[in-house]
Design a protein around this motif. Structure first.
Motif, PDB file in Angstrom:
ATOM      1  N   UNK A   7       0.572  -1.204  -0.072  1.00 25.52           N
ATOM      2  CA  UNK A   7       0.098  -0.097  -0.488  1.00 25.52           C
ATOM      3  C   UNK A   7       0.525   1.266   0.015  1.00 25.52           C
ATOM      4  N   UNK A   8       1.984   1.173   1.059  1.00 30.39           N
ATOM      5  CA  UNK A   8       2.504   2.776   0.696  1.00 30.39           C
ATOM      6  C   UNK A   8       3.656   2.833  -0.601  1.00 30.39           C
ATOM      7  N   UNK A   9       3.696   1.588  -1.369  1.00 33.26           N
ATOM      8  CA  UNK A   9       4.308   1.934  -2.015  1.00 33.26           C
ATOM      9  C   UNK A   9       3.208   1.888  -3.815  1.00 33.26           C
ATOM     10  N   UNK A  10       2.726   1.495  -3.698  1.00 38.46           N
ATOM     11  CA  UNK A  10       1.224   1.248  -5.233  1.00 38.46           C
ATOM     12  C   UNK A  10       1.096   2.479  -5.644  1.00 38.46           C
ATOM     13  N   UNK A  11       1.716   3.769  -4.798  1.00 39.01           N
ATOM     14  CA  UNK A  11       1.806   4.861  -6.033  1.00 39.01           C
ATOM     15  C   UNK A  11       2.450   5.170  -6.927  1.00 39.01           C
ATOM     16  N   UNK A  12       3.933   4.512  -6.448  1.00 40.50           N
ATOM     17  CA  UNK A  12       4.571   5.068  -7.686  1.00 40.50           C
ATOM     18  C   UNK A  12       5.355   3.736  -8.699  1.00 40.50           C
ATOM     19  N   UNK A  13       4.381   2.436  -7.616  1.00 42.32           N
ATOM     20  CA  UNK A  13       4.089   1.294  -8.450  1.00 42.32           C
ATOM     21  C   UNK A  13       3.143   1.681  -9.481  1.00 42.32           C
ATOM     22  N   UNK A  14       2.595   2.149  -9.465  1.00 40.19           N
ATOM     23  CA  UNK A  14       0.690   2.547 -10.374  1.00 40.19           C
ATOM     24  C   UNK A  14       1.763   3.629 -11.097  1.00 40.19           C
ATOM     25  N   UNK A  15       2.277   5.052 -11.021  1.00 35.20           N
ATOM     26  CA  UNK A  15       2.961   6.067 -11.398  1.00 35.20           C
ATOM     27  C   UNK A  15       3.809   5.516 -12.629  1.00 35.20           C
ATOM     28  N   UNK A  16       4.684   4.473 -12.252  1.00 34.68           N
ATOM     29  CA  UNK A  16       5.519   4.487 -13.070  1.00 34.68           C
ATOM     30  C   UNK A  16       4.933   4.439 -14.358  1.00 34.68           C
ATOM     31  N   UNK A  17       3.748   3.485 -14.821  1.00 31.59           N
ATOM     32  CA  UNK A  17       2.985   3.170 -15.677  1.00 31.59           C
ATOM     33  C   UNK A  17       2.378   4.111 -16.517  1.00 31.59           C
ATOM     34  N   UNK A  18       1.988   5.011 -15.706  1.00 33.14           N
ATOM     35  CA  UNK A  18       1.162   6.897 -16.112  1.00 33.14           C
ATOM     36  C   UNK A  18       2.631   7.638 -16.667  1.00 33.14           C
TER      37      UNK A  18
END
Length: 420
Positions: free
Chosen positions: A239-250
């Protein structure tokens, strides 16, 4: 003179000293992390720094896999077992953690070799991932033994020293214009040195022998006990790193680097909330048995934390431009506005950290797992909707909603557990 008598108690004195060392270590790590990130951001530039931050994100998502048989299981086992069985307890825990860490490292390297990541990200992660082989099997096991004696000074002092040494080596590699992939191996070297120093310290305390043995029954017990807590921690870090994991694709890696720069500073600020919670927990939560008193303490602690986080966020909001420019340089100007919004995440994060103390006090492992599963699901859904529309700010919205979901579960559990 009850206060003087209390501090004359050797157990209390040891606990206070341990807390002081913990605070010094945390502040040192925060200072080194900020300084190191500033040096690397200026050297790499936004694009490569974004790849560096993404490699670190992948490591922080993978690392919880190695946290099998956590301290909440290992430390009580050490305390309650006869001293003669210490070698068997530590040896069984070490064997389990080493095997899991080796598998995690092998799978990580296999994923890199298969081209599942950007080549530069993979090259950085290859070195960073080696830390998994030393942190939990060596450092984690011996640190659990130290915690059982309420004496973490050797580990904390070693950690502070190696962090400062690592920062110096980072500066030297920058001066030598080293390739970005080489920096990850400094983190691997740091973890190896800490592990080696602690092993030597343990052996000196035990007649120059390690004396660790594997007991199959204990090995199986460690593999299953605490599994729910383990899964909960994995969900929390995801959860804490989900933002960067999903932003990497966007977004581009350059934009991800600017976002990560702002978030790294913000996460160090949020760490202070966690330190506050850990400091207050023993006296105001863990040792309180009366439900009414505990409920009263929780509301007071929550209100105090909220006020502290709001005041700190307000100051950081005002100083955002100065802080980002001083730490990361002029190429990270776009991170200023992101940082201004991100610092307000400390309010729900701090409230969640305080509420989580009751969950830990009563060892409500299924509540912990359900909470972070809910936060992860909420953040994922919000990110899917918000990131395409708002970019990096959409990821902040996802984090905020996830924190609120987690805090709501805490509040519900507190009202249920401590109802009049």
């Amino acid at each position: 003179m009850p206060v003087l008598k209390r501090f004359a108690n050797p157990d209390v004195t040891r606990a206070v000293a341990n807390l002081v060392w913990l605070g010094l270590e945390r502040l040192t790590q925060i200072g080194v992390a900020i300084a190191t990130s500033g040096v690397l951001a200026r050297y790499f530039g936004p694009d490569v720094f974004g790849k560096w931050q993404y490699a670190n994100t992948l490591l922080l998502v993978l690392s919880p896999i190695t946290w099998v048989c956590g301290a909440e299981i290992l430390v009580p086992t050490i305390v309650h077992r006869p001293a003669a069985q210490l070698g068997t307890v530590l040896g069984s825990a070490f064997a389990l953690r080493l095997s899991v860490s080796a598998v995690a490292l092998a799978l990580t390297w296999a994923g890199i070799a298969a081209g599942l990541t950007d080549p530069v990200v993979g090259a950085m992660l290859a070195g960073l991932a080696v830390t998994m082989l030393f942190r939990e099997p060596f450092v984690g096991v011996i640190n659990a033994w130290l915690q059982s004696m309420t004496y973490s000074k050797p580990q904390l002092l070693t950690s502070m020293t190696t962090a400062i040494a690592k920062a110096l080596l980072v500066w030297l590699l920058v001066r030598a214009a080293a390739a970005p992939a080489r920096f990850g191996w400094l983190w691997a070297l740091e973890s190896a040195v800490i592990g080696a120093v602690l092993v030597v310290y343990y052996m000196r305390r035990h007649g120059g022998k390690l004396g660790w043995r594997i007991d199959r029954t204990l090995f199986r017990h460690f593999a299953t006990a605490g599994a729910v807590f383990w899964l909960g921690l994995i969900c929390m870090y995801l959860f804490l790193k989900l933002d960067r994991l999903m932003l990497e694709r966007a977004i581009s890696f350059a934009d991800l680097g600017r976002y990560s720069a702002a978030q790294q500073l913000n996460e160090n600020w949020i760490t202070l909330a966690l330190m506050l919670a850990q400091t207050l927990a023993p006296a105001f939560v863990y040792r309180v048995q009366d439900a009414a008193q505990l409920r009263h303490n929780m509301w007071r602690l929550t209100a105090m934390t909220a006020v502290l986080m709001i005041a700190g966020a307000f100051v950081l909001d005002l100083l955002a431009g100065f802080i980002i420019r001083r730490v990361f340089g002029p190429n990270f100007e776009e991170a200023v506005d992101i940082f201004r919004w991100a610092v307000w995440l400390s309010v729900p994060a701090g409230i969640e950290a305080i509420g989580n103390l009751v969950v830990l006090k009563y060892q409500a492992k299924f509540v912990l797992l359900s909470k972070w599963l809910l936060a992860l699901a909420v953040a994922c859904v919000v990110n899917l909707l918000a990131i395409p529309r708002f970019g990096a700010y959409g990821a902040l919205i996802g984090l905020a909603c996830g924190y609120l979901a987690a805090a709501s579960v805490n509040i519900y559990y507190i009202r249920y557990k401590l109802r009049p």
